[in-house]
Scaffold this motif. Structure first.
Motif, mmCIF file in Angstrom:
data_model
loop_
_atom_site.group_PDB
_atom_site.id
_atom_site.type_symbol
_atom_site.label_atom_id
_atom_site.label_comp_id
_atom_site.label_asym_id
_atom_site.label_seq_id
_atom_site.Cartn_x
_atom_site.Cartn_y
_atom_site.Cartn_z
ATOM 1 N N ARG A 115 0.833 -1.216 0.000
ATOM 2 C CA ARG A 115 0.000 0.000 0.000
ATOM 3 C C ARG A 115 0.861 1.257 0.000
ATOM 4 O O ARG A 115 0.430 2.310 -0.483
ATOM 5 C CB ARG A 115 -0.931 -0.010 1.206
ATOM 6 C CG ARG A 115 -2.070 -1.031 1.096
ATOM 7 C CD ARG A 115 -2.867 -1.130 2.369
ATOM 8 N NE ARG A 115 -3.549 0.113 2.673
ATOM 9 C CZ ARG A 115 -4.189 0.353 3.822
ATOM 10 N NH1 ARG A 115 -4.199 -0.562 4.771
ATOM 11 N NH2 ARG A 115 -4.798 1.514 4.007
ATOM 12 N N GLY A 204 -10.271 -4.158 -10.325
ATOM 13 C CA GLY A 204 -10.538 -2.833 -9.781
ATOM 14 C C GLY A 204 -9.262 -2.053 -9.531
ATOM 15 O O GLY A 204 -9.202 -0.834 -9.751
ATOM 16 N N ALA A 208 -8.245 1.495 -11.259
ATOM 17 C CA ALA A 208 -7.897 2.662 -10.437
ATOM 18 C C ALA A 208 -6.507 3.184 -10.785
ATOM 19 O O ALA A 208 -6.278 4.402 -10.811
ATOM 20 C CB ALA A 208 -7.974 2.291 -8.960
ATOM 21 N N ASP A 213 -5.946 6.911 -9.606
ATOM 22 C CA ASP A 213 -6.717 7.105 -8.371
ATOM 23 C C ASP A 213 -6.046 6.312 -7.247
ATOM 24 O O ASP A 213 -6.397 5.166 -6.977
ATOM 25 C CB ASP A 213 -8.154 6.623 -8.596
ATOM 26 C CG ASP A 213 -9.057 6.879 -7.402
ATOM 27 O OD1 ASP A 213 -8.540 7.265 -6.333
ATOM 28 O OD2 ASP A 213 -10.284 6.663 -7.535
ATOM 29 N N ASP A 215 -6.134 6.664 -3.997
ATOM 30 C CA ASP A 215 -6.966 6.353 -2.832
ATOM 31 C C ASP A 215 -7.757 5.067 -3.049
ATOM 32 O O ASP A 215 -7.888 4.241 -2.143
ATOM 33 C CB ASP A 215 -7.931 7.507 -2.536
ATOM 34 C CG ASP A 215 -7.222 8.731 -1.981
ATOM 35 O OD1 ASP A 215 -6.096 8.565 -1.456
ATOM 36 O OD2 ASP A 215 -7.779 9.835 -2.081
ATOM 37 N N THR A 216 -8.264 4.890 -4.255
ATOM 38 C CA THR A 216 -9.017 3.669 -4.549
ATOM 39 C C THR A 216 -8.099 2.456 -4.572
ATOM 40 O O THR A 216 -8.470 1.382 -4.081
ATOM 41 C CB THR A 216 -9.758 3.806 -5.895
ATOM 42 O OG1 THR A 216 -10.707 4.876 -5.792
ATOM 43 C CG2 THR A 216 -10.491 2.519 -6.234
ATOM 44 N N ASP A 218 -5.413 2.100 -2.833
ATOM 45 C CA ASP A 218 -5.114 1.829 -1.423
ATOM 46 C C ASP A 218 -6.289 1.112 -0.758
ATOM 47 O O ASP A 218 -6.095 0.126 -0.024
ATOM 48 C CB ASP A 218 -4.820 3.138 -0.693
ATOM 49 C CG ASP A 218 -4.486 2.920 0.771
ATOM 50 O OD1 ASP A 218 -3.362 2.472 1.064
ATOM 51 O OD2 ASP A 218 -5.356 3.181 1.628
ATOM 52 N N GLY A 219 -7.500 1.568 -1.018
ATOM 53 C CA GLY A 219 -8.679 0.955 -0.417
ATOM 54 C C GLY A 219 -8.874 -0.484 -0.870
ATOM 55 O O GLY A 219 -9.236 -1.363 -0.076
ATOM 56 N N LEU A 220 -8.630 -0.744 -2.144
ATOM 57 C CA LEU A 220 -8.792 -2.096 -2.667
ATOM 58 C C LEU A 220 -7.721 -3.041 -2.126
ATOM 59 O O LEU A 220 -7.995 -4.221 -1.862
ATOM 60 C CB LEU A 220 -8.750 -2.078 -4.199
ATOM 61 C CG LEU A 220 -9.977 -1.450 -4.870
ATOM 62 C CD1 LEU A 220 -9.733 -1.237 -6.354
ATOM 63 C CD2 LEU A 220 -11.205 -2.333 -4.655
ATOM 64 N N ASP A 223 -8.898 -3.942 1.220
ATOM 65 C CA ASP A 223 -9.953 -4.959 1.101
ATOM 66 C C ASP A 223 -9.343 -6.339 0.843
ATOM 67 O O ASP A 223 -9.795 -7.349 1.394
ATOM 68 C CB ASP A 223 -10.907 -4.604 -0.040
ATOM 69 C CG ASP A 223 -11.757 -3.382 0.261
ATOM 70 O OD1 ASP A 223 -11.836 -2.987 1.438
ATOM 71 O OD2 ASP A 223 -12.330 -2.816 -0.692
#
Length: 251
Positions: A115, A204, A208, A213, A215-216, A218-220, A223
């Motif tokens: 990340r 995804g 991203a 993107d 932030d996306t 990092d979020g994925l 997850d």
């Protein structure tokens, strides 16, 4: 360069460390020829076989190279990231196996490190990085793909994500995380995982990255880390139940 002959440490290891420190400190420069075995033997007050063993240690670490002939000898090698990459993977694999690192600990380190690349990868990814990741995600969606091939594709996908950061130091540092920890995680979780869910997360991430993107991305990755831990927990619980059942049956 000095050693301590009264130290319990292996003499050849001490000599190798002394030469290594001289290289790191710049006393011995890239392509510089080391003193001969006879000269090193006299300098350190040891036998030539001991010096030879020390040079073998340094050669195994790619710190020196040897050349034959009249102009031959041992020379300081220019260590490349690609050479160090393999050593990092080997060291990380041994570290994980010998120290029995818990799955949650390995997973936390694995995804925290990756990340950390998200922002750089989103800004620096190239069409080639995206193409590699999309190709691997597509491969992972194929129904006939073996578990071994899926694992190899998974590693290739995440290596491309890390390499997209465009920083060889990060790629080197994460070599162990991606190519040592990832196979370990796959080996433990493959019986419980949903390939469709992993492919969806991977797709995804590529989308991203293409959109830059971070932030996306990092979020994925977060997850994916959560899902990986959940898979491992379910596997360990099933193993525990099976063990208890077998114990009761045996009793």
């Amino acid at each position: 360069m000095k050693i301590d002959p009264d130290s319990p440490a292996d003499l050849s290891a001490q000599i190798a460390n002394a030469i290594r420190e001289a290289i790191v400190d710049g006393e011995l420069r890239v392509d510089e020829r080391l003193p001969s075995e006879a000269e090193l033997s006299e300098q350190f007050g040891v036998s030539r076989p001991t010096v030879r063993e020390a040079l073998k240690r340094l050669g195994a670490q790619s710190l020196i190279r040897t050349q034959r002939g009249a102009s031959g000898g041992a020379f300081v090698n220019k260590l490349t990231y690609s050479e160090a990459y393999g050593q990092q993977i080997t060291t990380s694999t041994l570290l994980l196996s010998m120290n029995a690192v818990s799955f949650p600990t390995a997973c936390e380190a694995r995804y925290a490190l990756e990340r950390a690349c998200a922002l750089l990868s989103a800004g620096r990814r190239t069409p080639d990085h995206l193409a590699i990741m999309r190709a691997e995600a597509h491969k992972q969606s194929q129904p006939g793909l073996s578990d071994e091939a899926f694992c190899a594709s998974d590693v290739a996908f995440h290596r491309a994500l890390v390499d997209a950061a465009g920083n060889p130091v990060l790629s080197y540092q994460l070599a162990g995380a991606v190519e040592a920890m990832q196979p370990l995680m796959n080996m433990i979780t493959f019986t419980a995982r949903s390939r469709e869910k992993i492919v969806a997360l991977h797709s995804g991430i590529v989308d991203a990255l293409e959109a830059q993107d971070a932030d996306t991305v990092d979020g994925l990755l977060e997850d994916l880390a959560t899902y990986t831990n959940e898979l491992a927990q379910s596997v360990f619980e099933e193993r525990s139940k099976a063990h208890k059942s077998n114990s009761q049956f045996g009793a």
